[in-house]
Scaffold this motif. Structure first.
Motif, PDB file in Angstrom:
ATOM      1  N   PRO A   1     -18.859   5.937   0.685  1.00 57.56           N
ATOM      2  CA  PRO A   1     -17.622   6.259  -0.023  1.00 57.56           C
ATOM      3  C   PRO A   1     -16.783   5.008  -0.277  1.00 57.56           C
ATOM      4  CG  PRO A   1     -17.539   7.045   2.240  1.00 57.56           C
ATOM      5  CD  PRO A   1     -18.903   6.495   2.022  1.00 57.56           C
ATOM      6  N   ALA A   2     -16.124   4.999  -1.408  1.00 57.10           N
ATOM      7  CA  ALA A   2     -15.243   3.879  -1.757  1.00 57.10           C
ATOM      8  C   ALA A   2     -14.121   4.411  -2.643  1.00 57.10           C
ATOM      9  CB  ALA A   2     -16.032   2.802  -2.485  1.00 57.10           C
ATOM     10  N   LEU A   3     -13.034   3.686  -2.658  1.00 55.88           N
ATOM     11  CA  LEU A   3     -11.897   4.063  -3.496  1.00 55.88           C
ATOM     12  C   LEU A   3     -12.093   3.496  -4.898  1.00 55.88           C
ATOM     13  CD1 LEU A   3      -8.951   3.327  -1.034  1.00 55.88           C
ATOM     14  CD2 LEU A   3     -10.041   5.512  -1.500  1.00 55.88           C
ATOM     15  N   SER A   4     -11.547   4.196  -5.872  1.00 49.71           N
ATOM     16  CA  SER A   4     -11.599   3.689  -7.244  1.00 49.71           C
ATOM     17  C   SER A   4     -10.613   2.522  -7.365  1.00 49.71           C
ATOM     18  CB  SER A   4     -11.227   4.798  -8.235  1.00 49.71           C
ATOM     19  OG  SER A   4      -9.856   5.130  -8.092  1.00 49.71           O
ATOM     20  N   VAL A   5     -10.703   1.822  -8.458  1.00 51.69           N
ATOM     21  CA  VAL A   5      -9.805   0.679  -8.682  1.00 51.69           C
ATOM     22  C   VAL A   5      -8.348   1.146  -8.694  1.00 51.69           C
ATOM     23  CG1 VAL A   5      -9.174  -1.132 -10.334  1.00 51.69           C
ATOM     24  CG2 VAL A   5     -11.576  -0.583  -9.943  1.00 51.69           C
TER      25      VAL A   5
ATOM     26  N   THR B   1      -5.443   0.004  -6.013  1.00 52.01           N
ATOM     27  CA  THR B   1      -4.200  -0.618  -6.471  1.00 52.01           C
ATOM     28  C   THR B   1      -2.997   0.153  -5.925  1.00 52.01           C
ATOM     29  OG1 THR B   1      -5.306  -1.356  -8.481  1.00 52.01           O
ATOM     30  CG2 THR B   1      -2.909  -1.337  -8.508  1.00 52.01           C
ATOM     31  N   ALA B   2      -3.049   1.472  -6.036  1.00 48.75           N
ATOM     32  CA  ALA B   2      -1.944   2.297  -5.528  1.00 48.75           C
ATOM     33  C   ALA B   2      -1.828   2.170  -4.014  1.00 48.75           C
ATOM     34  CB  ALA B   2      -2.150   3.754  -5.923  1.00 48.75           C
ATOM     35  N   LEU B   3      -2.968   2.113  -3.314  1.00 48.87           N
ATOM     36  CA  LEU B   3      -2.947   1.980  -1.858  1.00 48.87           C
ATOM     37  C   LEU B   3      -2.352   0.639  -1.442  1.00 48.87           C
ATOM     38  CD1 LEU B   3      -3.702   3.154   0.906  1.00 48.87           C
ATOM     39  CD2 LEU B   3      -5.942   2.074   0.643  1.00 48.87           C
ATOM     40  N   ALA B   4      -2.733  -0.428  -2.131  1.00 50.89           N
ATOM     41  CA  ALA B   4      -2.173  -1.751  -1.814  1.00 50.89           C
ATOM     42  C   ALA B   4      -0.662  -1.756  -1.998  1.00 50.89           C
ATOM     43  CB  ALA B   4      -2.831  -2.815  -2.682  1.00 50.89           C
ATOM     44  N   SER B   5      -0.199  -1.105  -3.047  1.00 53.03           N
ATOM     45  CA  SER B   5       1.248  -1.006  -3.286  1.00 53.03           C
ATOM     46  C   SER B   5       1.927  -0.189  -2.185  1.00 53.03           C
ATOM     47  CB  SER B   5       1.489  -0.350  -4.652  1.00 53.03           C
ATOM     48  OG  SER B   5       2.846  -0.108  -4.853  1.00 53.03           O
TER      49      SER B   5
ATOM     50  N   ASP C   1     -15.445  -0.340   8.791  1.00 50.28           N
ATOM     51  CA  ASP C   1     -15.234  -1.761   8.510  1.00 50.28           C
ATOM     52  C   ASP C   1     -14.622  -2.019   7.133  1.00 50.28           C
ATOM     53  OD1 ASP C   1     -17.449  -0.911   7.124  1.00 50.28           O
ATOM     54  OD2 ASP C   1     -18.608  -2.737   7.483  1.00 50.28           O
ATOM     55  N   ASP C   2     -14.228  -0.979   6.410  1.00 54.68           N
ATOM     56  CA  ASP C   2     -13.619  -1.133   5.096  1.00 54.68           C
ATOM     57  C   ASP C   2     -12.256  -1.806   5.232  1.00 54.68           C
ATOM     58  OD1 ASP C   2     -13.755  -0.115   2.111  1.00 54.68           O
ATOM     59  OD2 ASP C   2     -11.722   0.279   2.841  1.00 54.68           O
ATOM     60  N   ALA C   3     -11.976  -2.770   4.373  1.00 56.22           N
ATOM     61  CA  ALA C   3     -10.725  -3.538   4.454  1.00 56.22           C
ATOM     62  C   ALA C   3      -9.499  -2.650   4.238  1.00 56.22           C
ATOM     63  CB  ALA C   3     -10.751  -4.678   3.438  1.00 56.22           C
ATOM     64  N   ASP C   4      -9.572  -1.733   3.290  1.00 57.47           N
ATOM     65  CA  ASP C   4      -8.433  -0.843   3.036  1.00 57.47           C
ATOM     66  C   ASP C   4      -8.151   0.032   4.252  1.00 57.47           C
ATOM     67  OD1 ASP C   4      -7.949  -1.698   0.387  1.00 57.47           O
ATOM     68  OD2 ASP C   4      -9.593  -0.433  -0.336  1.00 57.47           O
ATOM     69  N   ARG C   5      -9.197   0.563   4.832  1.00 59.82           N
ATOM     70  CA  ARG C   5      -9.023   1.410   6.019  1.00 59.82           C
ATOM     71  C   ARG C   5      -8.411   0.603   7.171  1.00 59.82           C
ATOM     72  NH1 ARG C   5     -13.174   5.760   8.558  1.00 59.82           N
ATOM     73  NH2 ARG C   5     -11.989   6.180  10.431  1.00 59.82           N
ATOM     74  N   ARG C   6      -8.896  -0.610   7.363  1.00 59.06           N
ATOM     75  CA  ARG C   6      -8.368  -1.443   8.454  1.00 59.06           C
ATOM     76  C   ARG C   6      -6.899  -1.784   8.236  1.00 59.06           C
ATOM     77  NH1 ARG C   6     -13.284  -4.974   8.211  1.00 59.06           N
ATOM     78  NH2 ARG C   6     -11.852  -6.238   7.020  1.00 59.06           N
TER      79      ARG C   6
END
Length: 177
Positions: free
Chosen positions: A54-58, A62-66, A143-148
């Protein structure tokens, strides 16, 4: 042909006994085989899409980083407010000495403790705002960067809540609540 009434009453039971006795007969091959039958063989059944990571869409990334940046700024503001109120609380507690409840220093310490608690209460809101972020990343690999990043933010909030609770407990004991 007439049957005796006693024999006629027992006829169904006798017929059933004869059928069961016939089932006990030996087969030509002896005992049944204990070999694994086709339905008993272990199988691996994979769910549809089992090999897909599983992975997040672009757009989601972007929304998660914000969202993470916004919540990190909010946490930094809350921590700054808590630090300022803790300095005021420490100052009020240092002037406390041995005074009785209701005195001016005691009231000042109580007010400082209440202001610290108010600053600390914002952590509950921050925690609630990060719950949807956790739900968004919970299916990602560990180990996903967004999850961490999300888990790190949540851990920071939890650590601040624990530290705030310790300050509240110490302040309450010092004041005598």
């Amino acid at each position: 042909m007439q049957f005796h009434p006693r024999v006629a009453a027992r006829a169904p039971a006798l017929a059933a006994s004869l059928l069961m006795l016939a089932a006990c007969g030996h087969s030509a091959t002896g005992f049944p085989s204990l070999a694994v039958r086709p339905g008993e063989k272990p199988r691996v059944i994979e769910a549809p899409g089992a090999g897909i990571v599983p992975a997040l869409s672009v757009e989601e990334r972007t929304a998660l980083a914000s969202d993470i940046a916004r919540e990190q700024r909010a946490l930094d503001t809350i921590l700054a407010d808590m630090a300022a109120e803790k300095r005021a609380l420490d100052a009020a507690l240092s002037r406390l000495g041995r005074v009785e409840a209701g005195s001016v220093p005691w009231s000042a310490a109580q007010m400082a403790l209440s202001r610290y608690d108010l600053a600390r209460s914002q952590l509950a809101d921050a925690d609630a705002r990060t719950t949807p972020l956790l739900r968004l990343v919970d299916s990602l690999p560990p180990d996903d960067a967004d999850r961490r990043r999300v888990e790190s933010l949540v851990a920071g909030i939890a650590a601040a809540r624990a530290a705030g609770e310790a300050v509240m407990d110490a302040g309450s004991r010092r004041i005598g609540d």
